[in-house]
Design a protein around this motif. Sequence first.
Motif, PDB file in Angstrom:
ATOM      1  N   LYS A  11     -29.837 -31.756  -7.030  1.00  0.00           N
ATOM      2  CA  LYS A  11     -29.119 -31.642  -8.301  1.00  0.00           C
ATOM      3  C   LYS A  11     -28.565 -30.232  -8.420  1.00  0.00           C
ATOM      4  O   LYS A  11     -29.285 -29.259  -8.194  1.00  0.00           O
ATOM      5  N   TYR A  32     -26.332 -27.374 -10.832  1.00  0.00           N
ATOM      6  CA  TYR A  32     -26.004 -27.010 -12.215  1.00  0.00           C
ATOM      7  C   TYR A  32     -25.102 -25.791 -12.183  1.00  0.00           C
ATOM      8  O   TYR A  32     -25.342 -24.839 -11.438  1.00  0.00           O
ATOM      9  N   ARG A  33     -24.058 -25.817 -12.986  1.00  0.00           N
ATOM     10  CA  ARG A  33     -23.178 -24.657 -13.161  1.00  0.00           C
ATOM     11  C   ARG A  33     -22.897 -24.483 -14.640  1.00  0.00           C
ATOM     12  O   ARG A  33     -22.847 -25.459 -15.390  1.00  0.00           O
ATOM     13  N   ALA A  65     -13.472 -29.001 -12.120  1.00  0.00           N
ATOM     14  CA  ALA A  65     -14.858 -29.360 -11.800  1.00  0.00           C
ATOM     15  C   ALA A  65     -15.075 -30.864 -11.979  1.00  0.00           C
ATOM     16  O   ALA A  65     -15.705 -31.515 -11.132  1.00  0.00           O
ATOM     17  N   TRP A  92     -18.185 -33.226 -10.718  1.00  0.00           N
ATOM     18  CA  TRP A  92     -19.148 -32.664 -11.661  1.00  0.00           C
ATOM     19  C   TRP A  92     -19.065 -33.465 -12.962  1.00  0.00           C
ATOM     20  O   TRP A  92     -18.019 -34.013 -13.297  1.00  0.00           O
ATOM     21  N   ARG A  93     -20.175 -33.502 -13.718  1.00  0.00           N
ATOM     22  CA  ARG A  93     -20.221 -34.190 -15.000  1.00  0.00           C
ATOM     23  C   ARG A  93     -20.587 -33.194 -16.092  1.00  0.00           C
ATOM     24  O   ARG A  93     -21.371 -32.283 -15.861  1.00  0.00           O
ATOM     25  N   VAL A 113     -22.067 -28.021 -16.426  1.00  0.00           N
ATOM     26  CA  VAL A 113     -21.726 -29.191 -15.629  1.00  0.00           C
ATOM     27  C   VAL A 113     -22.821 -29.400 -14.583  1.00  0.00           C
ATOM     28  O   VAL A 113     -23.464 -28.441 -14.149  1.00  0.00           O
ATOM     29  N   VAL A 114     -23.036 -30.652 -14.209  1.00  0.00           N
ATOM     30  CA  VAL A 114     -24.056 -30.991 -13.215  1.00  0.00           C
ATOM     31  C   VAL A 114     -23.459 -31.927 -12.178  1.00  0.00           C
ATOM     32  O   VAL A 114     -22.458 -32.611 -12.425  1.00  0.00           O
ATOM     33  N   LYS A 115     -24.110 -31.950 -10.997  1.00  0.00           N
ATOM     34  CA  LYS A 115     -23.638 -32.813  -9.918  1.00  0.00           C
ATOM     35  C   LYS A 115     -24.802 -33.156  -9.003  1.00  0.00           C
ATOM     36  O   LYS A 115     -25.650 -32.305  -8.728  1.00  0.00           O
ATOM     37  N   TYR A 139     -18.836 -27.113  -4.139  1.00  0.00           N
ATOM     38  CA  TYR A 139     -19.183 -28.542  -4.221  1.00  0.00           C
ATOM     39  C   TYR A 139     -18.335 -29.260  -5.229  1.00  0.00           C
ATOM     40  O   TYR A 139     -17.966 -28.914  -6.220  1.00  0.00           O
TER      41      TYR A 139
END
Length: 68
Positions: free
Chosen positions: A2, A4-5, A22, A27-28, A50-52, A68
């Motif tokens: 996982k 995180y940004r 992103a 990214w979500r 945002v997370v991915k 990424y």
Amino acid sequence: MKLYRYLTGPDDAAFCHKVTAALNKGWRLHGSPAYAFDAASGTMRCGQAVVKEVDGLDYEPGIKLGEY
């Protein structure tokens, strides 16, 4: 793994394009955006987490999240 940004920038079109880029890379959005006045520069600043999920890789502190 996982990822995180936290994306930040002035309240302008460039920030919106940063978040849009992103999202288009998979990214979500995570949580609500933040909006605050930066007294040092006299401008409004935005932030958005945002997370991915990336399969097949293990986390290492040296990872360049923007790739990424």
